[in-house]
Design a protein around this motif. Sequence first.
Motif, short mmCIF file in Angstrom:
data_model
loop_
_atom_site.label_atom_id
_atom_site.label_comp_id
_atom_site.label_asym_id
_atom_site.label_seq_id
_atom_site.Cartn_x
_atom_site.Cartn_y
_atom_site.Cartn_z
N ASP A 248 50.98 39.03 49.20
CA ASP A 248 50.28 40.32 49.26
C ASP A 248 49.60 40.64 47.92
OD1 ASP A 248 49.34 42.63 50.39
OD2 ASP A 248 51.13 43.81 49.91
N LEU A 249 48.76 39.70 47.48
CA LEU A 249 48.02 39.88 46.23
C LEU A 249 46.57 40.23 46.52
CD1 LEU A 249 49.34 36.73 44.32
CD2 LEU A 249 50.21 39.06 44.18
N SER A 250 45.94 40.88 45.57
CA SER A 250 44.52 41.16 45.72
C SER A 250 43.73 39.86 45.59
CB SER A 250 44.05 42.16 44.66
OG SER A 250 44.12 41.58 43.37
N GLU A 251 42.51 39.90 46.08
CA GLU A 251 41.67 38.69 46.05
C GLU A 251 41.41 38.23 44.63
OE1 GLU A 251 37.30 37.22 47.74
OE2 GLU A 251 38.17 39.12 48.37
N ALA A 252 41.17 39.19 43.72
CA ALA A 252 40.91 38.82 42.33
C ALA A 252 42.14 38.20 41.68
CB ALA A 252 40.46 40.05 41.55
N THR A 253 43.33 38.75 41.98
CA THR A 253 44.56 38.19 41.41
C THR A 253 44.80 36.78 41.91
OG1 THR A 253 45.54 40.40 41.25
CG2 THR A 253 47.04 38.53 41.15
N GLU A 254 44.59 36.55 43.21
CA GLU A 254 44.74 35.20 43.76
C GLU A 254 43.76 34.23 43.10
OE1 GLU A 254 44.39 35.25 47.97
OE2 GLU A 254 46.50 35.79 48.28
N GLU A 255 42.52 34.68 42.91
CA GLU A 255 41.51 33.81 42.31
C GLU A 255 41.91 33.44 40.87
OE1 GLU A 255 38.02 31.67 42.77
OE2 GLU A 255 38.82 33.05 44.24
N HIS A 256 42.38 34.42 40.10
CA HIS A 256 42.78 34.14 38.73
C HIS A 256 43.99 33.20 38.68
CE1 HIS A 256 40.01 37.30 37.53
NE2 HIS A 256 40.30 37.10 36.27
N LEU A 257 44.97 33.45 39.54
CA LEU A 257 46.16 32.58 39.55
C LEU A 257 45.79 31.16 39.94
CD1 LEU A 257 48.90 34.88 41.15
CD2 LEU A 257 48.83 34.01 38.82
N PHE A 258 44.88 31.01 40.91
CA PHE A 258 44.47 29.68 41.33
C PHE A 258 43.78 28.94 40.19
CE2 PHE A 258 41.52 26.73 43.52
CZ PHE A 258 42.47 25.96 44.20
N ARG A 259 42.92 29.63 39.47
CA ARG A 259 42.21 29.00 38.35
C ARG A 259 43.18 28.68 37.20
NH1 ARG A 259 36.54 29.41 38.23
NH2 ARG A 259 35.67 30.46 40.04
N ILE A 260 44.18 29.54 37.00
CA ILE A 260 45.20 29.25 35.98
C ILE A 260 45.97 27.98 36.34
CG2 ILE A 260 47.40 30.06 35.03
CD1 ILE A 260 46.23 32.92 35.22
N ILE A 261 46.34 27.85 37.62
CA ILE A 261 47.06 26.65 38.07
C ILE A 261 46.18 25.41 37.91
CG2 ILE A 261 48.03 25.52 40.11
CD1 ILE A 261 48.92 28.32 41.04
N GLN A 262 44.89 25.53 38.26
CA GLN A 262 43.97 24.40 38.07
C GLN A 262 43.91 23.97 36.61
OE1 GLN A 262 40.29 25.82 39.92
NE2 GLN A 262 40.39 24.04 41.26
#
Length: 345
Positions: A248-262
Amino acid sequence: MLKRLNSIRYTYIRSHLYGVFLTAVTLLAILLSIFVLIEPTWLNASNILVFVLLYVFLSVIISFYVGFKSSTDIKDRMDYLSVFITQLSRGNYTSRDYFNEDDEIARIGNELNELAEKLQNQVKSLQRMADEKADFAKTAHKAATIEERQRLARDLHDAVSQQLFALAMMSQATLRIFDKSPDQAKEQMEEMSNTALKAQVEMRALLLHLRPVHLSGEPLDKGIYQLIDELKQKCQIEFRLMIDELLDLSEATEEHLFRIIQEALSNILRHANATVVTLELTKKKNEVFLHISDNGIGFALETDQAKKTSYGLKTMKERTEEIGGIFAVRSKQGEGTYINIRIPL
């Protein structure tokens, strides 16, 4: 032991003992003055000594008791403040402390409550700005996509297409002279091989550029699994995953977390020489925890390896702070690297 003796409780006891010492000295001076000046029959040196020793003995016991009792309340309240500050430092901005008393400690608690509320509002503002930034990024992405398609078309025409055309022309010429001049044909075949390698490198670069680096509307957990599946096909690394669904994260938070993992996985592939990578993404209470670790060579902050990874770590830290999170990295030469991120919800 020395640290414990410097606590508030022992400070209270020391202050009481100091008062006992001063009182005992004062009483001894008064009694000796009476003994010397007046010389009453009921007062002698033995009586003075017994009285002073008895007074000191009882006063020390009372000082310890009163010191412990009087310091308990203030010690408990200071402990509450210490726990509250620790919660704030860990990103738990919803914590509050309330005191019924109206004194200096209560005022400090109220000021810390106001600080926590301001930090909580600031995190909300950061997350809202991140959401707005994501919306602007979508609009810009559409325009950039059209421009990028045109650029790729030019690159394909100017580089790969011309190299393939040259390769076709050289192959036809080689076939015509193969029987008449084998040596010349061999030279042309070597040139054809070099041209083919150049075309291959150019094409790989273009494909790498085309590789998506965002979620493209997919849930975060699905995007992570797809990224890991892709990496498994290209490297011999064991990935250990623990990812909660429905974060249940916002779209921006998911995008940032995904880029951090990358970025973290990219650093591991390029620098760590690791065989096992652990990735955990879990939700606990009002926070999301991201943990990424590897069993690679690690690095010390003063080494060249740290300089190589510093840009990636800086990018991850900036992305974490953009969504109001806390970023921490720990690494040591020969002991792998550990990244921990906390995002308040």
